[in-house]
Design an enzyme around this catalytic site. Structure first.
Site, PDB file in Angstrom:
ATOM      1  CB  SER A  10      -1.067   0.104   1.289  1.00  0.00           C
ATOM      2  OG  SER A  10      -1.514   1.298   1.283  1.00  0.00           O
ATOM      3  CB  ILE A  46       3.239  10.476   2.369  1.00  0.00           C
ATOM      4  CG1 ILE A  46       4.489   9.995   1.578  1.00  0.00           C
ATOM      5  CG2 ILE A  46       2.230  11.082   1.371  1.00  0.00           C
ATOM      6  CD1 ILE A  46       5.276  11.281   0.699  1.00  0.00           C
ATOM      7  CG  ASN A  87      -3.698   0.227   3.983  1.00  0.00           C
ATOM      8  OD1 ASN A  87      -3.964   1.243   4.656  1.00  0.00           O
ATOM      9  ND2 ASN A  87      -3.131  -0.573   4.127  1.00  0.00           N
ATOM     10  CG  ASN A 102      -1.957   2.464   8.187  1.00  0.00           C
ATOM     11  OD1 ASN A 102      -1.248   2.157   9.221  1.00  0.00           O
ATOM     12  ND2 ASN A 102      -1.558   3.348   7.058  1.00  0.00           N
ATOM     13  CB  CYS A 152      -3.659   5.845  12.197  1.00  0.00           C
ATOM     14  SG  CYS A 152      -3.569   5.294  10.545  1.00  0.00           S
ATOM     15  CG  ASN A 210       3.282   0.568   8.179  1.00  0.00           C
ATOM     16  OD1 ASN A 210       3.955   1.199   7.308  1.00  0.00           O
ATOM     17  ND2 ASN A 210       1.875   0.848   8.429  1.00  0.00           N
ATOM     18  N   GLY A 266       8.812  -5.681   3.692  1.00  0.00           N
ATOM     19  CA  GLY A 266       9.795  -4.948   3.988  1.00  0.00           C
ATOM     20  C   GLY A 266      11.256  -5.247   3.251  1.00  0.00           C
ATOM     21  N   GLY A 316       7.471  -3.139  -1.801  1.00  0.00           N
ATOM     22  CA  GLY A 316       7.101  -1.459  -1.651  1.00  0.00           C
ATOM     23  C   GLY A 316       8.175  -0.475  -2.374  1.00  0.00           C
TER      24      GLY A 316
END
Length: 304
Positions: free
Chosen positions: A22, A72, A100, A128, A131, A193, A244, A266
């Site tokens: 994502s 971002i 996502n 996700n 957050c 992540n 990863g 990614g």
């Protein structure tokens, strides 16, 4: 010799175990010029939030040794725009679509799950949980087993789509978080992540990112990710998406051996827009060289 690369990811039937991560592939528009999107195992949408998000101030990306930092800030047009403009485009590729989603409250996650429930073309939802929970003092949902369990339960209650929870590595015990989300109804987990990092410009004495810290991705984090996938595979009995630092088929195979059912590519997409396709072909060649006929013959087969 034919090789079966298909996998079943918690009910999502994939022709091969490779998908983009994502946030690194958009909706596939830009990449469709370089590759056949239909060849992917699945397509994962950039993070969608309930309402539009403008993101963080620039600079928001900086290169590091063997990786990159980004902050971002989940910039996107919101779920209504996604459903009206982005999803119809993604549907034309006729591959499973995983959406996502991110929120700052349990209610936002629940609402988006309801919005996506029963929508044509949506094969699964990825939460996700890196957050901040604004009602819990800003602590990330994924940093607490209790909060991770709560947000997963809220999502589970509001959809019967396959539910994948994306785990943050910025915790002391990722296996504990994995157990919590699975107990709350997660059908699969994806990890990892990005790792929180920081870079400083020694000419200006200022952080390279306006947000000061950001998420580190790329080859630099691969050994961390492989270790965490292996640990979680020993802990829960649900499919795992390994993420990863995957840039080659050999990288992807490490994750599969560690226990991942599928992998997500990614940062490599920014360097090589055909990375996912090359990885699919490389996995197939690896199996053929060893006279193996099914991808499942290597999943979780690391010798320890």
């Amino acid at each position: 010799m034919s090789v079966n690369l298909s996998v079943n990811l918690a009910g999502i039937k994939m022709k091969n175990p490779v998908m983009p991560a994502s946030g690194t592939f958009g909706t596939g528009r830009e990449f469709s010029e370089f590759m056949d999107i239909k060849s992917l195992g699945a397509l994962v949408a950039k993070t969608v939030t309930l309402r539009p998000v403008v993101g963080n101030k620039p600079p928001r990306i900086c290169e590091t040794n063997s990786g990159m930092l980004n902050s971002i800030g989940l910039q996107n047009e919101g779920i209504d725009h996604f459903l009206k403009h982005d999803l119809p485009y993604m549907r034309k590729f006729k591959v499973p679509i995983i959406v996502n989603i991110a929120g700052n409250t349990l209610e936002e996650y629940a609402q988006m799950c309801r919005d996506l429930h029963g929508v044509e073309g949506v094969s699964g939802i990825e939460l996700n949980i890196s957050c901040p929970n604004i009602k819990a003092g800003g602590i990330a949902f994924g940093a607490s087993a209790r909060l991770a369990e709560q947000v997963t339960a809220a999502a589970r209650y509001n959809t019967d789509l396959p539910l994948i929870v994306k785990l943050t590595p910025n915790v002391y015990n990722i296996s504990k978080i994995a157990r919590a989300v699975v107990s709350a109804g997660a059908d699969a987990v994806s990890l990892i992540n990005t790792v929180v990092g920081m870079s400083i410009n020694i000419k200006t004495f200022e952080p390279c990112l306006a947000n000061i810290t950001g998420g580190l991705s790329g080859p630099a984090i691969k050994p961390i990710a492989v270790r965490m996938v292996w640990e979680v595979a020993q802990t829960v009995n649900v499919p795992i998406i390994g993420i990863g630092g995957i840039t080659t088929a050999e990288d992807a195979i490490e994750f599969l051996l560690a226990g991942a059912t599928a992998v997500a590519v990614g940062t490599a997409n920014f360097i090589n827009p055909r990375a996912t396709i090359e990885i699919i072909h490389g996995i197939e060649a690896f199996l053929k060289e060893r006279e193996l006929t099914d991808i499942k013959q290597i999943i979780g087969k690391v010798k320890t």
